[in-house]
Design a protein around this motif. Sequence first.
Motif, PDB file in Angstrom:
ATOM      1  N   TYR A  53       8.673   1.900 -12.739  1.00 51.10           N
ATOM      2  CA  TYR A  53       8.924   2.047 -11.027  1.00 51.10           C
ATOM      3  C   TYR A  53       9.998   1.188 -10.649  1.00 51.10           C
ATOM      4  CZ  TYR A  53       4.024   3.826 -10.882  1.00 51.10           C
ATOM      5  OH  TYR A  53       2.960   4.730 -10.956  1.00 51.10           O
ATOM      6  N   THR A  54      10.457  -0.069 -11.191  1.00 53.34           N
ATOM      7  CA  THR A  54      11.556  -0.652 -11.100  1.00 53.34           C
ATOM      8  C   THR A  54      12.793   0.011 -11.271  1.00 53.34           C
ATOM      9  OG1 THR A  54      10.251  -2.833 -11.618  1.00 53.34           O
ATOM     10  CG2 THR A  54      12.711  -2.951 -11.569  1.00 53.34           C
ATOM     11  N   GLU A  55      12.751   0.868 -12.495  1.00 56.76           N
ATOM     12  CA  GLU A  55      13.949   1.812 -12.589  1.00 56.76           C
ATOM     13  C   GLU A  55      14.169   2.754 -11.427  1.00 56.76           C
ATOM     14  OE1 GLU A  55      13.228   3.149 -16.509  1.00 56.76           O
ATOM     15  OE2 GLU A  55      13.701   0.991 -17.464  1.00 56.76           O
ATOM     16  N   ILE A  56      12.829   3.341 -11.044  1.00 56.06           N
ATOM     17  CA  ILE A  56      13.003   4.543 -10.020  1.00 56.06           C
ATOM     18  C   ILE A  56      13.853   3.674  -8.559  1.00 56.06           C
ATOM     19  CG2 ILE A  56      11.672   5.970  -8.450  1.00 56.06           C
ATOM     20  CD1 ILE A  56       9.765   6.451 -10.921  1.00 56.06           C
ATOM     21  N   VAL A  57      13.135   2.478  -8.411  1.00 58.51           N
ATOM     22  CA  VAL A  57      13.603   1.796  -7.159  1.00 58.51           C
ATOM     23  C   VAL A  57      15.091   1.565  -7.206  1.00 58.51           C
ATOM     24  CG1 VAL A  57      13.223  -0.099  -5.521  1.00 58.51           C
ATOM     25  CG2 VAL A  57      11.269   1.171  -6.382  1.00 58.51           C
ATOM     26  N   LEU A  95      12.373   8.219   1.388  1.00 57.56           N
ATOM     27  CA  LEU A  95      12.872   7.628   0.072  1.00 57.56           C
ATOM     28  C   LEU A  95      12.829   5.815   0.316  1.00 57.56           C
ATOM     29  CD1 LEU A  95      16.112   9.646  -1.171  1.00 57.56           C
ATOM     30  CD2 LEU A  95      13.965   9.053  -2.603  1.00 57.56           C
ATOM     31  N   SER A  96      13.164   5.330   1.228  1.00 53.79           N
ATOM     32  CA  SER A  96      13.327   3.963   1.554  1.00 53.79           C
ATOM     33  C   SER A  96      11.896   3.412   1.700  1.00 53.79           C
ATOM     34  CB  SER A  96      13.843   3.783   2.688  1.00 53.79           C
ATOM     35  OG  SER A  96      15.251   3.978   2.601  1.00 53.79           O
ATOM     36  N   GLY A 116       8.281   0.792  -0.990  1.00 52.20           N
ATOM     37  CA  GLY A 116       7.259   0.092  -0.737  1.00 52.20           C
ATOM     38  C   GLY A 116       6.052   0.509  -1.421  1.00 52.20           C
ATOM     39  N   GLU A 117       5.735   1.741  -1.531  1.00 55.19           N
ATOM     40  CA  GLU A 117       4.507   2.479  -2.101  1.00 55.19           C
ATOM     41  C   GLU A 117       4.641   1.868  -3.626  1.00 55.19           C
ATOM     42  OE1 GLU A 117       1.997   2.876  -0.303  1.00 55.19           O
ATOM     43  OE2 GLU A 117       3.109   3.114   1.419  1.00 55.19           O
TER      44      GLU A 117
END
Length: 191
Positions: free
Chosen positions: A146-150, A120-121, A125-126
């Motif tokens: 993607y920002t929300e997912i991270v 997950l961490s 990065g991907e």
Amino acid sequence: MLNKSFQKALLKEYQDRQQERHKLIAVANDALRQAKQAIFSIHRQDTGVARKTLDIVNKTFVQLQKTTLKSNPELAQQGAYLASVEEYLEAELFYQAVLGQPIAAIKNLNVGVDQYIGALSDMTGELTRQAVLRATDKDYETVKRYTEIVEEVIGALIQFDLVSHLRQKYDDAKRNLKRLEGIQYDISLRD
């Protein structure tokens, strides 16, 4: 005096296990390479190739768990095996995220919590690399997603009291979030 049959039995068991260990490492190294190729395919938006590759790697791990690791469970702690499992999980989770699927455990695979936390961490990065590509193409909605997912991953991982290499991976994930926030900020300035 050392019993000779006892000594021979120990030697045979040790040699057999070493032979299985070498086979496991070779298979794990190949699976690691394939998982990296799947990630590369996802970055190129070739999710069909990525899915086929991930299915092959999944079958490899399922087979290893049914055979080699069932008869030699201690081999599941081999560094090459653990690294390849984590890379595979990272690729699977990245695939799920990019396709907008719920990020969840991989069915039919017995994997430890440490591998999932590491994957997950690393997946953040991907997603950050993918966000840069999407921002370049002016696909700002995907960058936001993607920002929300991270952010969600960081929110989940903050609940763990991570130490050692998992803490380092978590810190890297937080830096990825900061990069994504920077991309979001740059996008807001352009609008």
